[in-house]
Design a protein around this motif. Structure first.
Motif, PDB file in Angstrom:
ATOM      1  N   THR A  67       0.837  -1.199   0.000  1.00 53.48           N
ATOM      2  CA  THR A  67       0.000   0.000   0.000  1.00 53.48           C
ATOM      3  C   THR A  67       0.873   1.250   0.000  1.00 53.48           C
ATOM      4  OG1 THR A  67      -0.074   0.172   2.423  1.00 53.48           O
ATOM      5  CG2 THR A  67      -1.732  -1.235   1.360  1.00 53.48           C
ATOM      6  N   GLY A  69       1.058   3.383   2.253  1.00 49.95           N
ATOM      7  CA  GLY A  69       1.695   3.521   3.559  1.00 49.95           C
ATOM      8  C   GLY A  69       2.988   2.743   3.690  1.00 49.95           C
ATOM      9  N   PRO A 143      -5.535   7.645   0.470  1.00 46.87           N
ATOM     10  CA  PRO A 143      -5.524   6.999   1.790  1.00 46.87           C
ATOM     11  C   PRO A 143      -4.293   6.131   1.960  1.00 46.87           C
ATOM     12  CG  PRO A 143      -7.058   5.898   0.329  1.00 46.87           C
ATOM     13  CD  PRO A 143      -6.599   7.117  -0.405  1.00 46.87           C
ATOM     14  N   GLU A 144      -3.887   5.946   3.202  1.00 47.19           N
ATOM     15  CA  GLU A 144      -2.713   5.141   3.526  1.00 47.19           C
ATOM     16  C   GLU A 144      -2.873   3.712   3.038  1.00 47.19           C
ATOM     17  OE1 GLU A 144       0.168   5.033   7.494  1.00 47.19           O
ATOM     18  OE2 GLU A 144      -1.971   5.498   7.661  1.00 47.19           O
ATOM     19  N   SER A 145      -4.120   3.255   2.943  1.00 45.84           N
ATOM     20  CA  SER A 145      -4.393   1.870   2.568  1.00 45.84           C
ATOM     21  C   SER A 145      -4.488   1.654   1.062  1.00 45.84           C
ATOM     22  CB  SER A 145      -5.710   1.423   3.216  1.00 45.84           C
ATOM     23  OG  SER A 145      -6.783   2.269   2.801  1.00 45.84           O
ATOM     24  N   LYS A 146      -4.282   2.690   0.270  1.00 43.13           N
ATOM     25  CA  LYS A 146      -4.448   2.564  -1.178  1.00 43.13           C
ATOM     26  C   LYS A 146      -3.395   1.616  -1.752  1.00 43.13           C
ATOM     27  CE  LYS A 146      -5.354   5.292  -5.337  1.00 43.13           C
ATOM     28  NZ  LYS A 146      -6.788   5.016  -5.318  1.00 43.13           N
ATOM     29  N   ASP A 167      -3.954   9.351   6.774  1.00 36.02           N
ATOM     30  CA  ASP A 167      -4.252   8.192   7.600  1.00 36.02           C
ATOM     31  C   ASP A 167      -5.761   8.072   7.839  1.00 36.02           C
ATOM     32  OD1 ASP A 167      -4.995   9.972   9.618  1.00 36.02           O
ATOM     33  OD2 ASP A 167      -3.139   9.736  10.763  1.00 36.02           O
ATOM     34  N   GLU A 168      -6.157   7.095   8.647  1.00 38.92           N
ATOM     35  CA  GLU A 168      -7.584   6.812   8.856  1.00 38.92           C
ATOM     36  C   GLU A 168      -8.318   7.946   9.570  1.00 38.92           C
ATOM     37  OE1 GLU A 168      -8.329   3.676  11.744  1.00 38.92           O
ATOM     38  OE2 GLU A 168      -6.207   3.743  12.311  1.00 38.92           O
ATOM     39  N   PHE A 169      -7.564   8.848  10.203  1.00 40.48           N
ATOM     40  CA  PHE A 169      -8.193   9.969  10.906  1.00 40.48           C
ATOM     41  C   PHE A 169      -8.179  11.257  10.087  1.00 40.48           C
ATOM     42  CE2 PHE A 169      -6.271   7.142  14.114  1.00 40.48           C
ATOM     43  CZ  PHE A 169      -7.423   6.714  14.750  1.00 40.48           C
ATOM     44  N   GLY A 170      -7.720  11.151   8.841  1.00 33.94           N
ATOM     45  CA  GLY A 170      -7.700  12.312   7.963  1.00 33.94           C
ATOM     46  C   GLY A 170      -6.489  13.205   8.138  1.00 33.94           C
ATOM     47  N   ARG A 171      -5.484  12.727   8.886  1.00 38.96           N
ATOM     48  CA  ARG A 171      -4.277  13.515   9.091  1.00 38.96           C
ATOM     49  C   ARG A 171      -3.226  13.133   8.053  1.00 38.96           C
ATOM     50  NH1 ARG A 171      -4.337  12.084  15.397  1.00 38.96           N
ATOM     51  NH2 ARG A 171      -3.613  10.161  14.435  1.00 38.96           N
ATOM     52  N   ALA A 173      -0.153  11.640   6.744  1.00 41.67           N
ATOM     53  CA  ALA A 173       0.718  10.566   7.215  1.00 41.67           C
ATOM     54  C   ALA A 173       2.067  10.578   6.506  1.00 41.67           C
ATOM     55  CB  ALA A 173       0.051   9.205   7.005  1.00 41.67           C
TER      56      ALA A 173
END
Length: 292
Positions: A67, A69, A143-146, A167-171, A173
């Motif tokens: 990903t 990330g 997104p980090e998971s892309k 990241d998952e919280f919109g910050r 990363a």
């Protein structure tokens, strides 16, 4: 009339494509990615594919599980431009880091408002009245998971070369570039920092500092700057300046970290594979160069 000798018959040309031959070799097919990778190794042993092709195919297979990330530059290590910074400060950042694209933020680094291309600064230098905001390109967020496969497809489709990772919280990363993705397939890509050894290892920069290769012998650096450089541990002896600085830092160096030795400041400019490729070196302000 007798049949012509078989020796005179032309050999039948193998018109199968590379992928057809690989597909026939692995038929009926492996049941897992690990088995597929083992099959590719067998294909190399049977000279169906070459070593380079096998390595690249393995990387393509493994990349399917990776990903954004996994390959991004973490947020604290991102080189960002402050929209309100003076032009000279921005120019020095571009010169020091040698990137072609920079995330631009306002007020705080989390607030990314666009992307600045280094070459666009020439327009600002020629027309000082031009607003820096007018030069910004839209920032791309992923997104980090892309998945890397999807990210590469997106990069190609939109012609963007970098994206901000969220990241998952919109910050924020980190940051990922098209080079980061492609290197997962082809290995490290040589860039503007990768200069052949016979072209030199210490370079003077326009701002009166120096760029020094991490592979430069410690003795050569000491001679070039007229100082005595020694490890803080008298029992340790290092051949290269990169190895010595890594020892002094105490961990794998990261871009932007610095160490003062012998009246010189060594700033990590570029790393690859856990090793420092280039340092920026300058005398420490107010401190005479001398022994470590």
């Amino acid at each position: 009339m007798s049949e012509p000798s078989s020796a005179r018959l032309p050999e039948k040309e193998d018109k199968r494509s590379f992928f057809q031959r690989v597909a026939e070799f692995i038929h009926p097919g492996p049941d897992s990615k690990d088995e597929l990778i083992e099959t590719l190794a067998d294909a190399e042993d049977n000279e169906i594919i070459g070593a380079d092709a096998r390595v690249m195919l393995e990387r393509v297979i493994r990349m399917a599980d990776m990903t954004a990330g996994d390959v991004m530059v973490a947020a604290p290590r991102m080189d960002c431009v402050n929209i309100d910074a003076p032009f000279d400060d921005i120019l020095q950042l571009v010169i020091r880091t040698a990137h072609s694209r920079f995330p631009v933020y306002q007020d705080e680094r989390e607030n990314i408002i666009g992307t600045l291309l280094a070459k666009d600064l020439l327009k600002l230098q020629r027309s000082p009245a031009l607003n820096l905001r007018a030069l910004l390109r839209p920032a791309v967020f992923v997104p980090e998971s892309k998945g890397l496969n999807d990210l590469l497809r997106e990069f190609r489709g939109t012609r963007n070369h970098q994206a901000i990772v969220i990241d998952e919280f919109g910050r924020v990363a980190g940051l990922v570039t098209i080079e980061d993705v492609i290197e997962q397939i082809v290995g490290e890509i040589e860039d503007e920092f990768d200069i052949a050894e016979d072209e030199g290892d210490i370079f003077a920069l326009a701002d009166h500092t120096f760029r020094v290769s991490g592979d430069t012998p410690v003795a050569r650096v000491a001679e070039a700057f007229g100082v005595a450089i020694r490890s803080s541990d008298p029992e340790e002896d290092f051949d290269t300046i990169g190895g010595l600085i890594a020892h002094e830092i105490g961990h794998v160096p990261k871009r932007g970290e610095q160490v003062d030795m012998a009246g010189l400041r060594f700033v990590v400019l570029h790393t690859k594979g856990g090793a420092v490729r280039w340092f920026k070196v300058a005398p420490v302000a107010g401190e005479p160069a001398g022994s470590a």
